[in-house]
Design an enzyme around this catalytic site. Structure first.
Site, PDB file in Angstrom:
ATOM      1  N   TYR A  86       4.203  32.038  17.611  1.00 33.68           N
ATOM      2  CA  TYR A  86       4.871  32.465  16.389  1.00 33.68           C
ATOM      3  C   TYR A  86       6.098  31.611  16.116  1.00 33.68           C
ATOM      4  CZ  TYR A  86       8.660  34.935  18.898  1.00 33.68           C
ATOM      5  OH  TYR A  86       9.750  35.249  19.667  1.00 33.68           O
TER       6      TYR A  86
ATOM      7  N   ARG B 183     -14.279  41.056  23.734  1.00 35.49           N
ATOM      8  CA  ARG B 183     -13.188  40.732  24.654  1.00 35.49           C
ATOM      9  C   ARG B 183     -13.724  39.854  25.770  1.00 35.49           C
ATOM     10  NH1 ARG B 183     -10.996  42.904  29.496  1.00 35.49           N
ATOM     11  NH2 ARG B 183      -8.742  42.568  29.649  1.00 35.49           N
TER      12      ARG B 183
ATOM     13  N   GLU C 133      18.314  32.164  29.366  1.00 33.73           N
ATOM     14  CA  GLU C 133      18.601  32.328  27.932  1.00 33.73           C
ATOM     15  C   GLU C 133      18.696  33.815  27.641  1.00 33.73           C
ATOM     16  OE1 GLU C 133      15.238  30.820  25.593  1.00 33.73           O
ATOM     17  OE2 GLU C 133      13.871  31.505  27.139  1.00 33.73           O
TER      18      GLU C 133
HETATM   19  N1  PDD Z   1      13.683  34.174  18.802  1.00 35.16           N
HETATM   20  N2  PDD Z   1      15.024  31.852  23.129  1.00 35.16           N
HETATM   21  C1  PDD Z   1      14.106  32.806  22.908  1.00 35.16           C
HETATM   22  C2  PDD Z   1      13.461  33.463  24.073  1.00 35.16           C
HETATM   23  C3  PDD Z   1      13.771  33.181  21.581  1.00 35.16           C
HETATM   24  O1  PDD Z   1      12.847  34.142  21.365  1.00 35.16           O
HETATM   25  C4  PDD Z   1      14.430  32.546  20.498  1.00 35.16           C
HETATM   26  C5  PDD Z   1      14.101  32.879  19.066  1.00 35.16           C
HETATM   27  C6  PDD Z   1      15.384  31.554  20.792  1.00 35.16           C
HETATM   28  C7  PDD Z   1      16.111  30.815  19.699  1.00 35.16           C
HETATM   29  O2  PDD Z   1      15.263  29.907  19.035  1.00 35.16           O
HETATM   30  P1  PDD Z   1      15.501  29.512  17.509  1.00 35.16           P
HETATM   31  O3  PDD Z   1      16.893  29.008  17.420  1.00 35.16           O
HETATM   32  O4  PDD Z   1      14.499  28.459  17.273  1.00 35.16           O
HETATM   33  O5  PDD Z   1      15.289  30.769  16.705  1.00 35.16           O
HETATM   34  C8  PDD Z   1      15.640  31.234  22.097  1.00 35.16           C
HETATM   35  C9  PDD Z   1      13.275  34.555  17.459  1.00 35.16           C
HETATM   36  C10 PDD Z   1      14.365  34.463  16.476  1.00 35.16           C
HETATM   37  C11 PDD Z   1      12.609  35.934  17.510  1.00 35.16           C
HETATM   38  O6  PDD Z   1      11.869  36.153  18.453  1.00 35.16           O
HETATM   39  O7  PDD Z   1      12.815  36.744  16.598  1.00 35.16           O
END
Ligand code: PDD
Length: 287
Positions: free
Chosen positions: A33, A101, A183
């Protein structure tokens, strides 16, 4: 209001968009996604999100959806049809439905990917009052799989992390592996010490944030020092500032980690400045 969503070539009312119960994203989390923000009706960092989508698909040996080259038009049409000024567009590609499946991937000649996009209307996203106060995080062990650089829809553990944070009276969780922060549950994590911005280096351990890339570029252009390396929770608690970045939050100050205030417990100047620069520059370059 009923949203108009996109499903495999069609624009439909959300109540009429139906995906098979055999879809592999439903049964196997076999999908990837992207979330792209919209500000002033424009798509932010669209090219970066598209490039990362292509990379995620390649890494999983998943076919590109037929409409891949039309994705900009599809995003724009959804913004228009749903009257989005500020918000997000969610896009998901799955390996499709083979009508049963099976762990084995279906033959891509016979089973086409499922492509879904929908909008999330968030008026006031850029001027989010939460960013003025900052947020509180807890730390939890990072027990996700080892390919976090691929943006898959396996989001159960991040959801559990957010729930653990909520239970603790906090807003989010930072994930820790071998004593070092990887993160956030859905964002990239940073600290600032003596003017230097520190954030984990890119590898398979973290998602390569599109907002991260833009923010680090802006920081370097503004002559700020950047160090890409892991850091511990103790180092973050002793830092002058902390913040995170994502497409839906931009730059978000973090003011408390595991009950310890970061700096004076208020959003710091570096995070505030980077948020301003990011919003200003990305709106300018939005498409
Ligand atoms: N999440 N790390 C993780 C695990 C993430 O799911 C996301 C983004 C980021 C930041 O990536 P970016 O700057 O490309 O949005 C880092 C999105 C926003 C979500 O799951 O809604």
């Amino acid at each position: 209001m009923t949203r108009t969503v996109y499903l495999n070539g069609e624009y439909l009312p959300e109540t009429e968009a139906k995906v098979s119960i055999f879809d592999r994203s439903f049964l196997m989390a076999d999908g990837v996604y992207e979330v792209t923000s919209v500000l002033g009706g424009k798509l932010i960092d669209f090219d970066g999100h598209l490039a990362r989508l292509e990379r995620s698909l390649n890494e999983l040996d998943m076919e590109k959806p037929e409409a891949f080259d039309d994705l900009l038009d599809i995003h724009r049409k959804l913004v228009e049809l749903n009257g989005i000024d500020e918000g997000m567009i969610y896009l998901q590609v799955s390996r499709g439905s083979a009508g049963d499946r099976d762990f084995v991937f279906p033959d891509p000649e016979e089973t086409k990917p499922t492509l879904v996009l929908f909008t999330q209307n968030k008026p006031g996203l850029a001027d989010n009052p939460v960013a003025k106060k900052g947020i509180k995080v807890i730390s939890i062990e990072d027990i996700r799989w080892g390919r976090r650089d691929i943006k898959t829809v396996q989001l159960l553990y991040p959801s559990m992390g957010k729930m653990a944070a909520k239970k603790a009276g906090c807003d989010d969780a930072w994930l820790v592996e071998d004593g070092q922060v990887t993160e956030g549950t859905s964002n990239n994590a940073y600290i600032v010490k003596d003017g230097t911005i520190i954030t984990r280096n890119l590898s398979q351990d973290i998602l390569h944030g599109i907002t991260r890339a833009a923010v680090l570029r802006f920081a370097r252009e503004a002559q700020m020092q950047v160090e890409e390396r892991p850091f511990t929770i103790a180092e973050a608690q002793a830092a002058d500032e902390a913040f995170y970045t994502s497409a839906s939050s931009f730059v978000m100050p973090v003011v408390e980690i595991d009950g310890t205030k970061v700096g004076d417990g208020k959003p710091g100047p570096v995070a505030k400045r980077l948020r301003e620069i990011y919003l200003e520059e990305s709106v300018k370059s939005g498409i």
